[in-house]
Design a protein around this motif. Structure first.
Motif, PDB file in Angstrom:
ATOM      1  N   ASN A   8       1.435   6.403   2.415  1.00  0.00           N
ATOM      2  CA  ASN A   8       0.706   7.238   1.463  1.00  0.00           C
ATOM      3  C   ASN A   8      -0.188   8.177   2.270  1.00  0.00           C
ATOM      4  O   ASN A   8      -0.031   8.277   3.486  1.00  0.00           O
ATOM      5  N   HIS A   9      -1.127   8.839   1.610  1.00  0.00           N
ATOM      6  CA  HIS A   9      -1.964   9.825   2.318  1.00  0.00           C
ATOM      7  C   HIS A   9      -2.884   9.195   3.367  1.00  0.00           C
ATOM      8  O   HIS A   9      -3.348   9.872   4.268  1.00  0.00           O
ATOM      9  N   ALA A  10      -3.131   7.894   3.285  1.00  0.00           N
ATOM     10  CA  ALA A  10      -4.114   7.255   4.151  1.00  0.00           C
ATOM     11  C   ALA A  10      -3.528   6.346   5.220  1.00  0.00           C
ATOM     12  O   ALA A  10      -4.213   6.034   6.192  1.00  0.00           O
ATOM     13  N   VAL A  11      -2.277   5.923   5.045  1.00  0.00           N
ATOM     14  CA  VAL A  11      -1.702   4.980   6.003  1.00  0.00           C
ATOM     15  C   VAL A  11      -0.182   5.131   6.048  1.00  0.00           C
ATOM     16  O   VAL A  11       0.451   5.449   5.041  1.00  0.00           O
ATOM     17  N   THR A  12       0.353   4.919   7.238  1.00  0.00           N
ATOM     18  CA  THR A  12       1.792   4.791   7.426  1.00  0.00           C
ATOM     19  C   THR A  12       2.031   3.448   8.096  1.00  0.00           C
ATOM     20  O   THR A  12       1.481   3.186   9.171  1.00  0.00           O
ATOM     21  N   ILE A  13       2.819   2.605   7.446  1.00  0.00           N
ATOM     22  CA  ILE A  13       3.128   1.276   7.964  1.00  0.00           C
ATOM     23  C   ILE A  13       4.600   1.271   8.367  1.00  0.00           C
ATOM     24  O   ILE A  13       5.466   1.616   7.559  1.00  0.00           O
ATOM     25  N   THR A  14       4.860   0.901   9.613  1.00  0.00           N
ATOM     26  CA  THR A  14       6.231   0.878  10.108  1.00  0.00           C
ATOM     27  C   THR A  14       6.575  -0.505  10.643  1.00  0.00           C
ATOM     28  O   THR A  14       5.689  -1.320  10.940  1.00  0.00           O
ATOM     29  N   TYR A  15       7.884  -0.731  10.797  1.00  0.00           N
ATOM     30  CA  TYR A  15       8.362  -1.996  11.337  1.00  0.00           C
ATOM     31  C   TYR A  15       9.463  -1.709  12.348  1.00  0.00           C
ATOM     32  O   TYR A  15      10.385  -0.941  12.085  1.00  0.00           O
ATOM     33  N   ASN A  16       9.334  -2.337  13.521  1.00  0.00           N
ATOM     34  CA  ASN A  16      10.337  -2.237  14.569  1.00  0.00           C
ATOM     35  C   ASN A  16      10.933  -3.634  14.748  1.00  0.00           C
ATOM     36  O   ASN A  16      10.309  -4.504  15.366  1.00  0.00           O
ATOM     37  N   PRO A  17      12.153  -3.871  14.200  1.00  0.00           N
ATOM     38  CA  PRO A  17      12.724  -5.222  14.277  1.00  0.00           C
ATOM     39  C   PRO A  17      13.061  -5.657  15.698  1.00  0.00           C
ATOM     40  O   PRO A  17      13.000  -6.858  15.998  1.00  0.00           O
ATOM     41  N   ASP A  18      13.399  -4.721  16.581  1.00  0.00           N
ATOM     42  CA  ASP A  18      13.726  -5.088  17.961  1.00  0.00           C
ATOM     43  C   ASP A  18      12.532  -5.704  18.681  1.00  0.00           C
ATOM     44  O   ASP A  18      12.690  -6.630  19.473  1.00  0.00           O
ATOM     45  N   MET A  19      11.343  -5.189  18.408  1.00  0.00           N
ATOM     46  CA  MET A  19      10.117  -5.712  19.035  1.00  0.00           C
ATOM     47  C   MET A  19       9.379  -6.706  18.142  1.00  0.00           C
ATOM     48  O   MET A  19       8.368  -7.261  18.554  1.00  0.00           O
ATOM     49  N   GLN A  20       9.848  -6.886  16.928  1.00  0.00           N
ATOM     50  CA  GLN A  20       9.133  -7.674  15.923  1.00  0.00           C
ATOM     51  C   GLN A  20       7.690  -7.157  15.794  1.00  0.00           C
ATOM     52  O   GLN A  20       6.733  -7.912  15.796  1.00  0.00           O
ATOM     53  N   LEU A  21       7.602  -5.829  15.668  1.00  0.00           N
ATOM     54  CA  LEU A  21       6.316  -5.113  15.696  1.00  0.00           C
ATOM     55  C   LEU A  21       6.069  -4.372  14.395  1.00  0.00           C
ATOM     56  O   LEU A  21       6.895  -3.581  13.951  1.00  0.00           O
ATOM     57  N   GLY A  22       4.917  -4.635  13.818  1.00  0.00           N
ATOM     58  CA  GLY A  22       4.432  -3.857  12.689  1.00  0.00           C
ATOM     59  C   GLY A  22       3.342  -2.928  13.185  1.00  0.00           C
ATOM     60  O   GLY A  22       2.587  -3.270  14.101  1.00  0.00           O
ATOM     61  N   THR A  23       3.274  -1.744  12.591  1.00  0.00           N
ATOM     62  CA  THR A  23       2.255  -0.757  12.969  1.00  0.00           C
ATOM     63  C   THR A  23       1.648  -0.159  11.717  1.00  0.00           C
ATOM     64  O   THR A  23       2.368   0.148  10.759  1.00  0.00           O
ATOM     65  N   ALA A  24       0.334   0.004  11.734  1.00  0.00           N
ATOM     66  CA  ALA A  24      -0.362   0.712  10.662  1.00  0.00           C
ATOM     67  C   ALA A  24      -1.136   1.862  11.304  1.00  0.00           C
ATOM     68  O   ALA A  24      -1.986   1.625  12.161  1.00  0.00           O
ATOM     69  N   ILE A  25      -0.816   3.073  10.889  1.00  0.00           N
ATOM     70  CA  ILE A  25      -1.517   4.265  11.370  1.00  0.00           C
ATOM     71  C   ILE A  25      -2.390   4.747  10.216  1.00  0.00           C
ATOM     72  O   ILE A  25      -1.888   5.180   9.174  1.00  0.00           O
ATOM     73  N   TRP A  26      -3.706   4.629  10.425  1.00  0.00           N
ATOM     74  CA  TRP A  26      -4.685   4.914   9.374  1.00  0.00           C
ATOM     75  C   TRP A  26      -5.239   6.329   9.518  1.00  0.00           C
ATOM     76  O   TRP A  26      -5.448   6.800  10.621  1.00  0.00           O
ATOM     77  N   ARG A  27      -5.545   6.953   8.358  1.00  0.00           N
ATOM     78  CA  ARG A  27      -6.112   8.302   8.346  1.00  0.00           C
ATOM     79  C   ARG A  27      -7.222   8.396   7.308  1.00  0.00           C
ATOM     80  O   ARG A  27      -7.008   8.078   6.129  1.00  0.00           O
ATOM     81  N   GLY A  28      -8.395   8.832   7.736  1.00  0.00           N
ATOM     82  CA  GLY A  28      -9.466   9.176   6.809  1.00  0.00           C
ATOM     83  C   GLY A  28     -10.161   8.001   6.168  1.00  0.00           C
ATOM     84  O   GLY A  28     -10.106   6.860   6.626  1.00  0.00           O
ATOM     85  N   PHE A  29     -10.838   8.310   5.072  1.00  0.00           N
ATOM     86  CA  PHE A  29     -11.606   7.336   4.308  1.00  0.00           C
ATOM     87  C   PHE A  29     -10.754   6.841   3.157  1.00  0.00           C
ATOM     88  O   PHE A  29     -10.097   7.631   2.479  1.00  0.00           O
ATOM     89  N   LEU A  30     -10.776   5.539   2.935  1.00  0.00           N
ATOM     90  CA  LEU A  30     -10.007   4.944   1.846  1.00  0.00           C
ATOM     91  C   LEU A  30     -10.956   4.346   0.818  1.00  0.00           C
ATOM     92  O   LEU A  30     -11.952   3.703   1.187  1.00  0.00           O
ATOM     93  N   SER A  31     -10.643   4.543  -0.452  1.00  0.00           N
ATOM     94  CA  SER A  31     -11.385   3.843  -1.503  1.00  0.00           C
ATOM     95  C   SER A  31     -11.058   2.355  -1.373  1.00  0.00           C
ATOM     96  O   SER A  31     -10.111   1.965  -0.676  1.00  0.00           O
ATOM     97  N   SER A  32     -11.814   1.522  -2.067  1.00  0.00           N
ATOM     98  CA  SER A  32     -11.538   0.080  -2.031  1.00  0.00           C
ATOM     99  C   SER A  32     -10.114  -0.220  -2.491  1.00  0.00           C
ATOM    100  O   SER A  32      -9.418  -1.028  -1.886  1.00  0.00           O
ATOM    101  N   ASP A  33      -9.686   0.427  -3.570  1.00  0.00           N
ATOM    102  CA  ASP A  33      -8.335   0.190  -4.077  1.00  0.00           C
ATOM    103  C   ASP A  33      -7.278   0.600  -3.061  1.00  0.00           C
ATOM    104  O   ASP A  33      -6.293  -0.125  -2.846  1.00  0.00           O
ATOM    105  N   GLU A  34      -7.465   1.749  -2.424  1.00  0.00           N
ATOM    106  CA  GLU A  34      -6.508   2.220  -1.418  1.00  0.00           C
ATOM    107  C   GLU A  34      -6.477   1.299  -0.202  1.00  0.00           C
ATOM    108  O   GLU A  34      -5.407   0.973   0.316  1.00  0.00           O
ATOM    109  N   PHE A  35      -7.657   0.895   0.258  1.00  0.00           N
ATOM    110  CA  PHE A  35      -7.746   0.001   1.413  1.00  0.00           C
ATOM    111  C   PHE A  35      -7.033  -1.318   1.126  1.00  0.00           C
ATOM    112  O   PHE A  35      -6.208  -1.777   1.905  1.00  0.00           O
ATOM    113  N   ARG A  36      -7.341  -1.901  -0.017  1.00  0.00           N
ATOM    114  CA  ARG A  36      -6.767  -3.208  -0.345  1.00  0.00           C
ATOM    115  C   ARG A  36      -5.268  -3.118  -0.575  1.00  0.00           C
ATOM    116  O   ARG A  36      -4.523  -4.011  -0.145  1.00  0.00           O
ATOM    117  N   GLU A  37      -4.801  -2.057  -1.219  1.00  0.00           N
ATOM    118  CA  GLU A  37      -3.365  -1.889  -1.406  1.00  0.00           C
ATOM    119  C   GLU A  37      -2.664  -1.800  -0.047  1.00  0.00           C
ATOM    120  O   GLU A  37      -1.633  -2.449   0.174  1.00  0.00           O
TER     121      GLU A  37
END
Length: 138
Positions: A8-37
């Motif tokens: 979404n506008h605040a986060v990109t979550i990716t998964y790399n199965p070869d490395m068993q790696l999850g990544t979250a790239i965060w951007r800006g300020f998130l409301s409580s609802d956005e953060f928790r989602e």
């Protein structure tokens, strides 16, 4: 190969199965609802796929509200400690208040379970640490 798991506008979550790696790239300020989602999407990925490594790219994330920090500690940390996640690399935010909040949250994880969290200023160093053999720590 990395797949986008959620975005979404605040986060990109990716998964790399070869490395068993999850990544979250965060951007800006998130409301409580956005953060928790977004955090719940991270947990969903961690709990439903074989994720043992995580990269939290907080460089462009702004402050986390105190109430959301408490929610994270009370709700998220116990689930992380019962997951397969073993390494969590955090790229520091440029925002002083975010950096302080994240450090305080992860300080509470020390000595609990098998999850090791380390802070990095460099994405290359964070990825190098994440790629190391986890079995060496067992």
């Amino acid at each position: 190969m990395e797949d986008i798991y959620f975005q979404n506008h605040a986060v990109t979550i990716t998964y790399n199965p070869d490395m068993q790696l999850g990544t979250a790239i965060w951007r800006g300020f998130l409301s409580s609802d956005e953060f928790r989602e977004a955090i719940l999407k991270c947990l969903e990925l961690i709990e439903n796929r074989p994720v043992v490594r995580w990269l939290g790219d907080n460089r462009d994330m702004k402050v986390i509200r105190p109430i959301d920090q408490v929610w994270f500690v009370d709700t998220v940390l116990p689930r992380l400690h019962h997951s397969a996640l073993r390494r969590n690399a955090v790229l520091h935010s440029k925002d002083f208040f975010n950096k302080a909040a994240v450090e305080q949250i992860y300080r509470r994880t020390e000595g609990r379970g098998d999850l090791i969290t380390k802070d990095f200023d460099s994405k290359a160093l964070a990825l190098a640490w994440l790629k190391e053999d986890i079995q060496l720590e067992a």
